[in-house]
Scaffold this motif. Structure first.
Motif, PDB file in Angstrom:
ATOM      1  N   SER A  75     -18.389  37.621  -7.461  1.00 26.07           N
ATOM      2  CA  SER A  75     -18.068  37.958  -6.067  1.00 26.07           C
ATOM      3  C   SER A  75     -17.895  36.698  -5.231  1.00 26.07           C
ATOM      4  CB  SER A  75     -19.175  38.839  -5.475  1.00 26.07           C
ATOM      5  OG  SER A  75     -19.303  40.045  -6.189  1.00 26.07           O
ATOM      6  N   GLN A  76     -18.758  35.706  -5.474  1.00 23.25           N
ATOM      7  CA  GLN A  76     -18.632  34.458  -4.732  1.00 23.25           C
ATOM      8  C   GLN A  76     -17.331  33.740  -5.072  1.00 23.25           C
ATOM      9  OE1 GLN A  76     -22.162  32.009  -5.112  1.00 23.25           O
ATOM     10  NE2 GLN A  76     -23.511  33.794  -5.119  1.00 23.25           N
ATOM     11  N   LEU A  77     -16.960  33.779  -6.348  1.00 25.71           N
ATOM     12  CA  LEU A  77     -15.708  33.137  -6.741  1.00 25.71           C
ATOM     13  C   LEU A  77     -14.510  33.828  -6.100  1.00 25.71           C
ATOM     14  CD1 LEU A  77     -16.463  32.581 -10.543  1.00 25.71           C
ATOM     15  CD2 LEU A  77     -16.300  30.813  -8.801  1.00 25.71           C
ATOM     16  N   LEU A  78     -14.553  35.144  -6.059  1.00 27.22           N
ATOM     17  CA  LEU A  78     -13.443  35.907  -5.491  1.00 27.22           C
ATOM     18  C   LEU A  78     -13.338  35.738  -3.982  1.00 27.22           C
ATOM     19  CD1 LEU A  78     -13.676  39.227  -7.555  1.00 27.22           C
ATOM     20  CD2 LEU A  78     -11.848  37.537  -7.634  1.00 27.22           C
ATOM     21  N   SER A  79     -14.444  35.349  -3.342  1.00 27.94           N
ATOM     22  CA  SER A  79     -14.401  35.216  -1.888  1.00 27.94           C
ATOM     23  C   SER A  79     -13.448  34.109  -1.451  1.00 27.94           C
ATOM     24  CB  SER A  79     -15.810  34.930  -1.353  1.00 27.94           C
ATOM     25  OG  SER A  79     -16.242  33.633  -1.761  1.00 27.94           O
ATOM     26  N   GLY A  80     -13.250  33.091  -2.310  1.00 28.60           N
ATOM     27  CA  GLY A  80     -12.327  32.021  -1.994  1.00 28.60           C
ATOM     28  C   GLY A  80     -12.756  31.149  -0.832  1.00 28.60           C
ATOM     29  N   THR A  81     -14.041  31.139  -0.498  1.00 32.11           N
ATOM     30  CA  THR A  81     -14.509  30.379   0.669  1.00 32.11           C
ATOM     31  C   THR A  81     -15.442  29.238   0.292  1.00 32.11           C
ATOM     32  OG1 THR A  81     -16.360  31.917   0.946  1.00 32.11           O
ATOM     33  CG2 THR A  81     -14.318  32.406   2.147  1.00 32.11           C
ATOM     34  N   LEU A  82     -15.535  28.940  -0.999  1.00 34.94           N
ATOM     35  CA  LEU A  82     -16.477  27.909  -1.417  1.00 34.94           C
ATOM     36  C   LEU A  82     -15.879  26.515  -1.246  1.00 34.94           C
ATOM     37  CD1 LEU A  82     -17.848  29.458  -4.727  1.00 34.94           C
ATOM     38  CD2 LEU A  82     -19.009  29.324  -2.537  1.00 34.94           C
ATOM     39  N   PRO A  83     -16.660  25.575  -0.704  1.00 30.90           N
ATOM     40  CA  PRO A  83     -16.205  24.172  -0.681  1.00 30.90           C
ATOM     41  C   PRO A  83     -16.082  23.650  -2.107  1.00 30.90           C
ATOM     42  CG  PRO A  83     -18.055  24.537   0.798  1.00 30.90           C
ATOM     43  CD  PRO A  83     -17.941  25.753  -0.033  1.00 30.90           C
ATOM     44  N   SER A  84     -15.401  22.537  -2.243  1.00 28.11           N
ATOM     45  CA  SER A  84     -15.124  21.991  -3.571  1.00 28.11           C
ATOM     46  C   SER A  84     -16.395  21.702  -4.343  1.00 28.11           C
ATOM     47  CB  SER A  84     -14.290  20.719  -3.436  1.00 28.11           C
ATOM     48  OG  SER A  84     -14.108  20.109  -4.687  1.00 28.11           O
ATOM     49  N   ASP A  85     -17.379  21.065  -3.696  1.00 26.41           N
ATOM     50  CA  ASP A  85     -18.595  20.715  -4.427  1.00 26.41           C
ATOM     51  C   ASP A  85     -19.401  21.948  -4.803  1.00 26.41           C
ATOM     52  OD1 ASP A  85     -19.113  21.281  -1.831  1.00 26.41           O
ATOM     53  OD2 ASP A  85     -20.361  19.523  -1.414  1.00 26.41           O
ATOM     54  N   GLU A  86     -19.467  22.933  -3.913  1.00 25.01           N
ATOM     55  CA  GLU A  86     -20.195  24.165  -4.234  1.00 25.01           C
ATOM     56  C   GLU A  86     -19.490  24.939  -5.335  1.00 25.01           C
ATOM     57  OE1 GLU A  86     -21.348  26.662  -1.049  1.00 25.01           O
ATOM     58  OE2 GLU A  86     -22.132  25.033   0.187  1.00 25.01           O
ATOM     59  N   PHE A  87     -18.162  24.900  -5.312  1.00 24.42           N
ATOM     60  CA  PHE A  87     -17.432  25.594  -6.379  1.00 24.42           C
ATOM     61  C   PHE A  87     -17.733  24.957  -7.739  1.00 24.42           C
ATOM     62  CE2 PHE A  87     -13.856  25.903  -9.248  1.00 24.42           C
ATOM     63  CZ  PHE A  87     -13.691  27.279  -9.328  1.00 24.42           C
ATOM     64  N   GLU A  89     -20.392  23.347  -8.585  1.00 27.76           N
ATOM     65  CA  GLU A  89     -21.759  23.727  -8.966  1.00 27.76           C
ATOM     66  C   GLU A  89     -21.795  25.140  -9.526  1.00 27.76           C
ATOM     67  OE1 GLU A  89     -26.030  24.808  -6.961  1.00 27.76           O
ATOM     68  OE2 GLU A  89     -24.459  23.914  -5.726  1.00 27.76           O
ATOM     69  N   LEU A  90     -21.121  26.060  -8.829  1.00 27.61           N
ATOM     70  CA  LEU A  90     -21.113  27.447  -9.270  1.00 27.61           C
ATOM     71  C   LEU A  90     -20.405  27.583 -10.617  1.00 27.61           C
ATOM     72  CD1 LEU A  90     -21.822  30.373  -8.684  1.00 27.61           C
ATOM     73  CD2 LEU A  90     -19.690  30.584  -7.400  1.00 27.61           C
ATOM     74  N   LYS A  91     -19.336  26.841 -10.794  1.00 26.89           N
ATOM     75  CA  LYS A  91     -18.617  26.885 -12.070  1.00 26.89           C
ATOM     76  C   LYS A  91     -19.509  26.439 -13.215  1.00 26.89           C
ATOM     77  CE  LYS A  91     -14.288  25.343 -14.176  1.00 26.89           C
ATOM     78  NZ  LYS A  91     -13.036  24.566 -13.963  1.00 26.89           N
TER      79      LYS A  91
END
Length: 1418
Positions: A75-87, A89-91
């Motif tokens: 859901s967080q990935l689909l939101s498309g609102t993550l900054p580059s560094d947070e993305f 980390e999540l990846k």
């Protein structure tokens, strides 16, 4: 002293703090990760349901949590609102979770690139793919170990990520410095190991003003530093401290109030602050940025990486403090030329002073002419041209321990030296300090005369005294020795007698020690390495320098990697006419490759790869390398010790790359690597690497390479040997993969490469080895076995995989089974007359291939069977070899999981279609198809129940198979299944049944000294007598445990007869007679409980065919109650419905899709043996026969017929059902299936019909209001001429001479049937009479026609079967008992599949006459 520091900090890669202006939205370019998560959730969801059904609770909960995490992150990935560094980390978290889940669910390993994306095998070399698998496996195993160690906390993921990264950094943001000093100060921050008492990083220098602000006001709130180059060894240090040394800059004593007179600018020690950051740097605890401390954070990556990924935190103004020394992993391109110098200690005499001196050391970097601005006190500070030490007040032996850096251009190094000046500093500037001059000096050169740089470690320097001006003149001291021990410069001489040279004298009363650490990628401290690099200058030392290379520190070697490799290959090529240096150069080369394999230098792999591709130019090096490699392999293959063999294997990948790059012929290479793979055992730790190298080489070969390669073989024999060797090696690698089973991508790439090679080699076989003169049987045989092994390998069986995995394989690789299968078919048909050479040898492999559940493949390959049959038939006029082989192999393959009903259909249809074109073979083919079909049915049933909880079902199917094999004279298979049945019985302690089973095997043996055939071999070579005797001993033991002593006595007597009259072994005879006596005694003295017998019916279409709508009689165990037996029965069929009736159910039950079970107790009928009849037999003996050797069983139940008469206690009738078994119980099973013979069925049908007529007559007599229609239909259906009572068909079937001659035992049954037919006439007469009284006028014509038909029927029956009479039907009431029709129902029990086979008790049976047991109602 009190001081405090306020810091702001950030944790890179996870939990980072991101300001709004730094946000960068991630768009759909990363959506493949979402797709991967979606696919993973679907696959896990299916497995999760299976785990739930299997009641694996812990795993269910574990997978559920993993799926919840993935769904939330998706859901967080689909939101498309993550900054580059947070993305990022999540990846990292998502891919780590997916890989971990796949591992614990035993799914395929997902290999990824450095960015965490799934690695596409199409875009990666085989070697890179192999390494990616290794890295992924290591990371996942580490994660699992962490899970199992129960050390996880909220930050365990942080710790795992830190540990998995090779390079780390530490970030500190200094917000403030609060300390009451009143003067300017210098803050030196560094990392410190308290156990080793060493500083491990450069200093970060902050110059702080006396007013409480940085000296450079623009640095306020911008004091950031990154301590970098830290490795996992640093993280594993027991303790790590962050220290801050505080040096004040001002007057000598803070207490002095008259500042005008005081000397200013003196560097004086003030204090130190220490913080234990061990847990923080290891990621075990999280920091609170509100705390007023130095609060560092462990960061993953080097300075280039973190600047790229976190520009909002680390910008160009952020200071970088490097590690003292090289990092664990030296990055390619990381050029350094730093010298770290530590003022260690000194010892200075006070001479003519009354107190000790306040010593200050001034260091300068000098060339032959003057100074250079090359001194750096700490990271973040500007370069200086001189360094002034801290001053300790009146200390004779000061210990400064001050470290600073000297950075000098490489080209200036040979001209540079360091000069140290010593002077006393006074606290009162006006009176004393200005008059103080330098009273001594010391120096040290950075380069030695041999070209090496100053050695690391302590240096005790010579302290010179003299005129101050003289000491500043370089010409006055450069020719002098700088150190007390060694390190004497060329031309420098200073003897004890002449301690004064050039106006300078050695001060024997003073000493000065420094420590140096050289961090240079261009300068070496090793004479041996320098000698190797410049080997032409001293060629006589070449051998010595080559040998020394292996003891040189790895850091020194990798810094000069390209130069060292150039030197080695130059040496090899310039000595091409001799092998004097070949082994030494080869050993040096594998040493260097081994260094690159070390994790510390793993990033130099790219440097080595680039060297091979771009710089390596020794085109003839392959000859030398191959020669030494072959020598090592030959020594190892002979079992001799070879010191460098293991290192060679580890370096094999790059050795081959050098060989390939030098443009050698592939023939030499492939022959060598083939033999390497064959020589190495499958358990060797390096086998996977070698196979990966081989696969990589093959993958790079195109058709031209293969053609050139095959043409290099000088003769046919060499080519045949190579092909056979390669086929056997491929088959070995396919049969047992060298990679873990979850390395799906690696295995599939290997399969694709092997498939291409196999097909190319097959074309060569067609061209060169197909004609009769050149035909190579063994080569073709190896090819076929390899191809079948390839097609049947587990990694290609798509039907066993999940839909997700199946689709992945088909999309990327296709179904390789079809490709190789069609190739096998084409190769077979090209054999022509040579096919007979592969019959029956290839029957099994081809069968294994056809059993693969792929429709097109089956249709393409099953015709090979007919071609084999045709080939053998033309050669031998039959195909017995083929038939025997396929029956043998079919048994093993189906039991192993191959085959299904669709295969049975295809096999039948295709073979019969092929036979149409060959009429002379059609009868034999049809017989073969029938035989194989019957076997397949039984084998599929057997396989189905082998994993069933019902052991009884397994036993039944085993008996079906063993009897099938006996019927078709396959004694070997028959015996095989006898022992399978024995094992099933022994597992549940059915000793009696196990004994009867082995007795069947013993009957196949003779009391002779002939050797046992292959089918009888159970151990070492034995005669039939020996094996039969062994079997009898075993069987007697089983009978003893089963308390069947009567049977044991029979076998003992037979053995005793052999011992007494054949082999004359009286000792064994004595033992046998003693055993008999023991059994006789047991019969008389030991109580044997009588087992109960139960009738069990399995009704409904929900059962398998061998149970469906059939009844069995079961022999219970000792003291087993019906309730217990029934509960155990129901547990085997939990979905079955229990029937509470004891009669046979109707069609509504039998045709139902459900399962129904019927169970009730039956009583065995005693059959006294003839030898015991009319004799006074003890009860102990006769009681045995009441429940053993029984063939007939009774079941009695009360029934009511007609109206209930409360005044007549005898109105209840008793119905008795008799079951007769073909084989006596006990036997090889504890039960038998029930079935009714055609004659018995006719008797039962006639009984049923007569009972219906009688019942309906009674009903109509009791109730005159009943409608006439049911009676009309019943009577007309019987007397109609087309039916003739239903007995017309019985007359044609049973009342003929042919049947009587074939079945003399059925004489009584035939008489019974005739009697029932005769009795039907008076019953029909009574019914028609009653019908005439009730019929209405409109039905009168119908009644009259029925009477006419009955007259003809009556006339015929009474003529053939006699006259029967009933009592007067009008006699409605009577107080006297009356006798009515005697009827009975009888069922015969047998096992239809065992008709004519020895499946019962293997003792002499006596067919009993069929005796009618009437049901009498009185």
């Amino acid at each position: 002293m009190q001081c405090s520091f306020c810091t702001e900090h950030t944790f890179w890669n996870y939990g980072q703090k991101v300001q709004p202006w730094d946000q960068e939205v991630v768009l759909s370019a990363e959506m493949p990760l979402v797709k991967e998560v979606t696919t993973t959730l679907r696959e896990w969801g299916s497995i999760w349901k299976q785990l739930y059904v299997a009641n694996k609770k812990e795993r269910v909960v574990q997978v559920q949590r993993l799926m919840w995490d993935l769904m939330e992150w998706r859901s967080q990935l689909l939101s498309g609102t993550l900054p580059s560094d947070e993305f990022k980390e999540l990846k990292q978290k998502v891919t780590s979770k997916i890989d971990y889940g796949n591992k614990i669910l035993e799914l395929d390993l997902v290999v990824r690139d450095v960015d965490g994306n799934m690695l596409d095998p199409e875009n990666a070399s085989v070697i890179n793919l192999f390494r990616a698998h290794q890295d992924a496996t290591t990371k996942i195993n580490d994660r699992i170990k962490e899970e199992q160690s129960n050390i996880q906390s909220d930050h365990s993921g942080i710790s795992a990520r830190i540990q998995s990264s090779p390079t780390h950094s530490l970030y500190v943001f200094v917000r403030n410095f609060v300390c009451r000093i009143g003067e300017d100060s210098e803050l030196f921050m560094s990392l410190y190991d308290p156990n080793k008492q060493t500083i491990i990083s450069e200093n970060y220098l902050v110059r702080w003003g006396s007013k409480g602000f940085p000296k450079e006001i623009e640095m306020l709130n911008n004091l950031k530093v990154v301590f970098t180059d830290l490795g996992n060894k640093d993280l594993n240090r027991e303790k790590i401290y962050l220290i801050c040394q505080i040096v004040r800059v001002g007057r000598m004593d803070l207490k002095e109030t008259n500042t005008k007179k005081c000397t200013q600018g003196l560097r004086r020690p003030f204090g130190v602050a220490v913080m234990d950051i061990s847990d923080i740097i290891k990621g075990k605890i999280e920091c609170d940025e509100e705390k007023q401390y130095f609060i560092p954070f462990a960061l993953v990556g080097d300075i280039v990486q973190i600047r790229k990924e976190y520009p909002h935190l680390v910008d160009r103004s952020t200071v970088v403090a490097r590690k003292l020394g090289f990092p664990e992993i030296i990055m390619p391109g990381d050029i350094r030329n730093d010298i770290y110098l530590t003022l260690w200690a000194g010892d200075f005499d006070k001479y003519n002073k009354t107190t000790q001196k306040n010593m200050e050391v001034i260091m300068m970097v000098c060339d032959e002419e003057g100074k250079a601005n090359s001194i750096c006190l700490g990271a973040g500070d500007r370069p200086l041209n001189e360094y002034r030490s801290v001053i300790y007040y009146q200390i004779k032996q000061p210990r400064w321990m001050e470290t600073f850096k000297v950075a000098i251009p490489l080209e200036e190094m040979h001209r540079i030296h360091l000069r140290f000046m010593f002077r006393h500093r006074s606290s009162q500037e006006c009176k004393y300090d200005k008059s103080e001059k330098n009273f001594a000096m010391a120096f040290v050169r950075l380069m030695k005369d041999d070209g090496t740089v100053l050695q690391d470690g302590l240096h005790d320097l010579v302290v010179f005294k003299g005129d101050s001006k003289r000491m500043e003149d370089v010409n006055s001291y450069l020719s002098l020795p700088s150190a007390r021990h060694g390190d004497v410069h060329k031309g420098a001489t200073l003897s004890r007698s002449s301690s004064s040279v050039g106006g300078l004298s050695v001060s024997s009363r003073d000493s000065f020690t420094i420590s140096t650490l050289v961090c240079s990628t261009k300068l070496t401290q090793n004479v041996g390495l320098l000698g190797l690099l410049k080997w032409r200058t001293r060629p006589e030392l070449l051998k010595e320098n080559l040998e020394k290379l292996k003891i040189i520190d790895g850091e020194e070697v990798v810094k000069f990697l390209q130069d060292t490799l150039d030197a080695l290959f130059t040496i090899m090529m310039e000595h091409s006419q001799t092998d004097d240096y070949d082994i030494l150069v080869f050993d040096a080369l594998i040493y260097i490759i081994g260094l690159i394999a070390d994790r510390k230098f793993q990033h130099f792999n790219t440097v080595l790869e680039a060297y091979i591709k771009q710089h390596f130019s020794a085109t003839l090096a392959y000859k030398k390398l191959m020669s030494v490699l072959k020598r090592y392999l030959d020594v190892s293959s002979r079992g001799e010790q070879c010191e460098n063999y293991l290192r060679t294997l580890k370096a094999l990948e790059y050795i081959f790359k050098f060989i390939v790059r030098s443009r050698t012929l592939y023939s030499h290479l492939l022959m060598t690597i083939n033999r390497t793979v064959i020589t190495m055992g499958r358990e060797h730790t390096l086998i996977s690497r070698v196979v990966a190298c081989m696969t990589a080489i093959l993958s790079q070969m195109d058709d031209r390479h293969y053609t050139l390669y095959l043409e290099t073989f000088s003769g046919t024999r060499d080519l045949v040997d190579f092909l056979m060797e390669t086929f056997m090696m491929f088959m070995d690698l396919i049969g047992k993969h060298v990679y873990p089973s979850d390395w799906m991508a690696m295995i599939m790439v290997q399969n694709r490469v092997f498939l291409r090679a196999i097909n190319i080699y097959a074309d060569t076989m067609n061209l060169k080895f197909l004609n009769n003169n050149d035909f190579e049987v063994q080569l073709w045989n190896n090819y076929f076995h390899l191809a079948v092994a390839f097609i049947t390998q587990e990694s290609l069986q798509l039907q066993h995989f999940s839909p997700t995995k199946r689709n992945k394989i088909l999309t990327k690789y296709g179904d390789m089974r079809r490709l190789i299968g069609f190739a096998i078919r084409d190769m077979w048909y090209k054999l022509g007359g040579n096919k007979i050479c592969f019959i029956p040898g290839m029957v099994g492999p081809i069968l294994e291939m056809t059993l693969i559940p792929e429709e097109e493949l089956r249709r393409a390959t099953i015709p090979i069977f007919f071609d084999m049959m045709l080939c053998e038939h033309k050669h031998s006029t039959h195909f017995h070899k083929f038939e025997n082989e396929i029956i043998l192999k079919l048994d093993h393959e189906v039991e192993g999981g191959g085959g299904d009903e669709r295969y049975m259909e295809l096999l039948e249809n295709i073979l019969l279609e092929c036979a149409i074109e060959y009429p002379f073979m059609k009868p034999e083919v049809e017989h073969f198809v029938t035989l194989v079909k019957g076997l397949l049915v039984r084998l599929l049933d057997y396989r189905t129940v082998m994993n069933d909880d019902s052991r009884n079902n397994r036993m039944s199917c085993t008996v079906n198979l063993l009897n099938f094999y006996k019927d078709i004279n396959r004694e070997g298979m028959y015996i095989r299944y006898l022992y399978k049945l024995r094992d099933l019985h022994m597992a549940v302690e059915n000793y009696t049944e196990a004994a009867y089973t082995l007795l069947l095997h013993s009957r196949l043996l003779k009391w002779s000294d002939e050797q046992c055939g292959p089918q009888f071999e159970m151990g070492s070579s034995q005669t039939q007598r020996q094996q039969k005797e062994y079997l009898y001993d075993t069987i007697i033991g089983y009978f003893d445990k089963g308390k069947m002593w009567e049977e044991a006595i029979i076998l003992c007597k037979e053995l005793a007869d052999q011992y007494e009259n054949e082999v004359f072994d009286y000792e064994l005879l004595s033992q046998s007679l003693k055993q008999q006596a023991k059994f006789y005694e047991s019969i008389m003295k030991i109580l044997r409980p009588k087992p109960d017998y139960f009738a069990v019916g399995y009704y409904g279409q929900g059962y398998p065919p061998f149970l469906r709508n059939k009844v069995f009689i079961h022999r219970g165990k000792e003291y087993e109650r019906r309730e217990d037996f029934q509960n155990q029965l129901m547990s085997q069929f939990p979905s079955a419905v229990r029937l509470n009736i004891t009669t046979m159910p109707g069609d509504d039950i039998m045709l139902s899709p459900l399962q129904y079970i019927q169970c009730f107790t039956v009583q065995p009928v005693l059959e006294i043996p003839p030898r015991l009849k009319n004799k006074p037999v003890p009860d102990q003996i006769i009681n045995f026969y009441k429940s053993n050797y029984v063939q007939r069983f009774h079941y009695s139940r009360p029934v009511r017929r007609g109206p209930v008469d409360p005044n007549n206690e005898f109105s209840m009738w008793i119905e008795r059902t008799t079951f007769t078994t073909v084989y006596k119980l006990p036997g090889i099973l504890r039960w038998f299936e029930t079935t009714i013979s055609p004659l018995e069925n006719a008797i039962e049908t006639m009984e049923s019909t007569n009972e219906k007529i009688l019942t309906m007559i009674n009903q109509y007599q009791a109730d005159e209001a009943l409608p006439i229609n049911p009676l009309s239909m019943l009577l007309n259906g019987i007397v109609d001429p087309a039916v003739m009572g239903g007995f017309a068909k019985y007359e044609k079937a049973f009342f003929i001479e042919e049947y009587t001659q074939k079945h003399p035992e059925d004489r009584d049954k035939l008489a019974r049937l005739k009697d029932l037919i005769a009795w039907q006439i008076p019953l029909l007469g009574g019914g028609i009479s009653l019908h005439g009284k009730r019929v209405t006028d409109d039905l009168r014509p119908f009644h009259e026609r029925m009477e006419e038909c009955f007259k003809h029927m009556k006339k015929k029956v009474e003529k053939e079967y006699g006259v029967r009479e009933l009592p007067d039907m009008d006699e409605r009431k009577s107080t006297r008992p009356r006798s009515v029709l005697r009827s009975f129902r009888q069922s015969v029990i047998s096992i239809s599949s065992l008709q004519g086979s020895e499946c019962g008790t293997p003792t002499k049976t006596h067919p009993d006459r069929y005796t009618s047991i009437p049901r009498t109602y009185t």
